[in-house]
Design an enzyme around this catalytic site. Sequence first.
Site, mmCIF file in Angstrom:
data_model
loop_
_atom_site.group_PDB
_atom_site.id
_atom_site.type_symbol
_atom_site.label_atom_id
_atom_site.label_comp_id
_atom_site.label_asym_id
_atom_site.label_seq_id
_atom_site.Cartn_x
_atom_site.Cartn_y
_atom_site.Cartn_z
ATOM 1 N N ASP A 1 9.411 2.664 2.151
ATOM 2 C CA ASP A 1 8.108 3.700 2.435
ATOM 3 C C ASP A 1 7.877 3.688 3.868
ATOM 4 O OD1 ASP A 1 5.654 4.570 2.879
ATOM 5 O OD2 ASP A 1 4.801 3.653 1.353
ATOM 6 N N LYS B 1 2.524 11.090 7.334
ATOM 7 C CA LYS B 1 1.472 10.667 8.301
ATOM 8 C C LYS B 1 2.091 11.366 9.529
ATOM 9 C CE LYS B 1 -1.151 7.044 6.760
ATOM 10 N NZ LYS B 1 -0.848 6.025 5.685
ATOM 11 N N PHE C 1 0.885 -1.190 -0.066
ATOM 12 C CA PHE C 1 0.204 -0.160 0.017
ATOM 13 C C PHE C 1 0.820 1.146 -0.069
ATOM 14 C CE2 PHE C 1 -2.222 3.570 1.563
ATOM 15 C CZ PHE C 1 -3.478 3.443 0.831
HETATM 16 C C1 LIG Z 1 -0.836 5.910 4.396
HETATM 17 C C2 LIG Z 1 0.079 5.648 3.540
HETATM 18 C C3 LIG Z 1 0.459 5.990 2.240
HETATM 19 C C4 LIG Z 1 -0.323 6.966 1.609
HETATM 20 O O1 LIG Z 1 -0.401 8.205 2.303
HETATM 21 P P1 LIG Z 1 -1.438 9.337 2.299
HETATM 22 O O2 LIG Z 1 -1.207 10.525 2.999
HETATM 23 O O3 LIG Z 1 -2.946 8.995 2.516
HETATM 24 O O4 LIG Z 1 -1.417 9.760 0.740
HETATM 25 C C5 LIG Z 1 1.635 5.655 1.474
HETATM 26 N N1 LIG Z 1 2.385 4.414 2.074
HETATM 27 C C6 LIG Z 1 2.058 4.124 3.251
HETATM 28 C C7 LIG Z 1 2.984 2.737 3.881
HETATM 29 C C8 LIG Z 1 0.997 4.387 3.912
HETATM 30 O O5 LIG Z 1 0.816 3.735 5.130
#
Ligand SMILES: *Cc1c(COP(=O)(O)O)cnc(C)c1O
Length: 414
Positions: free
Chosen positions: A238, A267, A153
């Site tokens: 990520d 985040k 994700f």
């Molecule tokens: C939440 C998340 C994203 C995307 O972040 P947004 O601010 O919602 O666009 C990308 N990678 C990971 C691992 C995430 O948990």
Amino acid sequence: MSTTSSPVGQVTGQGTAQAIASAEAHSAHNYHPLPVVVSSAEGAWMTDVEGRRYLDMLAGYSALNFGHRNQRLIDAAKAQLERVTLTSRAFHHDRFARFCEQLAELCGMEMVLPMNTGAEAIETAVKTARKWGYEVKGVPDGEARIVVASGNFHGRTTTVVSFSTDPEARAGFGPYTPGFDVVPYGDVAALEAAVTDRTVAVLLEPIQGEAGVLVPPPGYLAAVRELTRARNVLFVADEIQSGLGRTGRTFACEHEGVVPDMYVLGKALGGGVVPVSAVVSSAEVLGVYRPGEHGSTFGGNPLACAVGLEVIAMLRTGEFQERAARLGDHLHEQLGRLVGHGGVTQVRGRGLWAGVDIAPEHGTGRQISERLMDRGVLVKDTHGSTIRLAPPLVISQEDLDWGLAQLRGVLAES
Ligand SMILES: *Cc1c(COP(=O)(O)O)cnc(C)c1O
């Protein structure tokens, strides 16, 4: 409080029912929230429009690592609101350099490219890796490939969903961006086979959050590091959800002693106050950009930098990481007791982050989440029968224990 015949449940009062009905009528149904309408919050607790209090065991998917309205972050935001909030990058502002310098230092890297949301930062990582591939590695133009993992994700933009393996996230949104190769998460041999001389990056979550808090097999991240280094491929981590204290370290990669070539952050970097994301890397990698080649009107704005700087200062002391590690050990020890009997089939995770698989006879993840809500605990299910626990790192052990007692109660009665 009167109840209604609305589908939101019997405990729901009029204010809640009306707010939900109105949201249903006027907003796209791209989420299926629990039937609770929050009106205020502090620390690990939220209060709804009916005055009921809930322990927040999701923490905005780790955007609220420091809790709701953390005083230091609110003070930093307020002070900045009184000075300047937005300049655009057409001009310099007096928070920008310090934010970039401090964030690079926290990451042990050299340069920062700030954006706003996580998905934008991932897009930035993809663009950066491709450009590095063409200009530094020497990949023929238009042929760069990026290897990603199944179950990933990384956000919701068209390019990012192009390499999702979740049909819900992907179907109906084509045509898809080419240039991505998907391999099974945790499988070093598959990764090695997928890397070619056209590969510019391997993009991975060091722990897959949305997939159910999946921790890769021991040695995986270190093997990815070794392989990418040997093949002149960027290792892009990520850490949008796993980073900034959640797992008991600043970065989840640290658990395997791994330093990637690029961190993607988001985040918690915005302290639960404003959206702040960033790509952090070396001068060799982020040095590929020249004016006009990438940008964002709001990226690196003064308010974002002021809040981000306070987040960085809080992380520099190590106290939140230490707290996440200590409370995380407690969380996993307690959850471990529920495995096998007590309705839990498996628990995964690190630090204050757990994916809890519930035995199907106890109900779906959604049903468990609703029963927890009725008991004053807010969580989010993922993939059918998994509950994800990620309370704010500021949660007290008493509150954490109370939340776990509610989970035990829900499982015992179902
Ligand atoms: C939440 C998340 C994203 C995307 O972040 P947004 O601010 O919602 O666009 C990308 N990678 C990971 C691992 C995430 O948990």
